[in-house]
Design a protein around this motif. Structure first.
Motif, short mmCIF file in Angstrom:
data_model
loop_
_atom_site.label_atom_id
_atom_site.label_comp_id
_atom_site.label_asym_id
_atom_site.label_seq_id
_atom_site.Cartn_x
_atom_site.Cartn_y
_atom_site.Cartn_z
N LEU A 137 0.85 -1.19 0.00
CA LEU A 137 0.00 0.00 0.00
C LEU A 137 0.88 1.24 0.00
CD1 LEU A 137 -2.84 -0.77 2.55
CD2 LEU A 137 -3.11 -0.13 0.16
N ARG B 113 0.12 5.42 0.00
CA ARG B 113 -0.85 6.51 0.02
C ARG B 113 -2.26 6.03 -0.29
NH1 ARG B 113 2.28 11.81 -2.38
NH2 ARG B 113 3.93 11.75 -0.84
N ALA C 77 -3.24 3.49 -2.01
CA ALA C 77 -3.42 2.72 -3.23
C ALA C 77 -2.59 1.44 -3.14
CB ALA C 77 -2.98 3.53 -4.44
N GLU C 78 -3.19 0.34 -3.53
CA GLU C 78 -2.49 -0.93 -3.52
C GLU C 78 -1.81 -1.14 -4.88
OE1 GLU C 78 -3.33 -5.70 -2.91
OE2 GLU C 78 -4.87 -4.27 -2.32
N TYR C 79 -0.57 -1.61 -4.83
CA TYR C 79 0.12 -1.93 -6.08
C TYR C 79 0.94 -3.20 -5.87
CZ TYR C 79 4.31 0.18 -4.02
OH TYR C 79 5.36 0.48 -3.21
#
Length: 113
Positions: free
Chosen positions: A45, A47, A49-51
């Motif tokens: 994660l 900020r 947002a998952e990437y």
């Protein structure tokens, strides 16, 4: 003569280096590498947002030794100092060296190490 390559977690580098020095290993080469094994990357994660991180940062250590005895000493030192007991601890690869030449002096094989 043997070439030992170890792929380890970056935060274990200093522990491995200290263990090798204590074991009498006098030189090593370190490279920053990225890759994945069975763990196939992971999600993070940032900020909110998952990437997906496909290639995980690792450190590759290369050591060259003159005998099977020294290879065993180096392998034991790496394995004990790099182990966390969690997935992604890394791997150690051992290969035979056919020939070594020191450029500066022309020394060959075990004398060149």
């Amino acid at each position: 003569m043997k070439k030992i390559e170890a792929i380890i977690k970056p935060f274990k580098l200093e522990d491995v280096k200290e263990a090798l020095v204590e074991a009498g290993i006098t030189g090593l080469t370190v490279s920053e590498v990225k890759g994945y094994g069975r763990q196939q990357g992971h999600s993070e994660l940032y900020r909110g947002a998952e990437y997906v991180v496909d290639f995980i940062p690792k450190v590759k250590i290369e050591i060259f030794v003159s005998s099977d005895e020294w290879a065993k000493i180096a392998i034991d030192a790496i394995q004990k100092s790099a182990k966390t007991g969690k997935i992604g601890d890394g791997k150690i690869f051992v290969t035979n060296l056919e020939h070594v030449l020191r450029i500066r002096t022309g020394e060959e094989d075990a004398d060149a190490l």
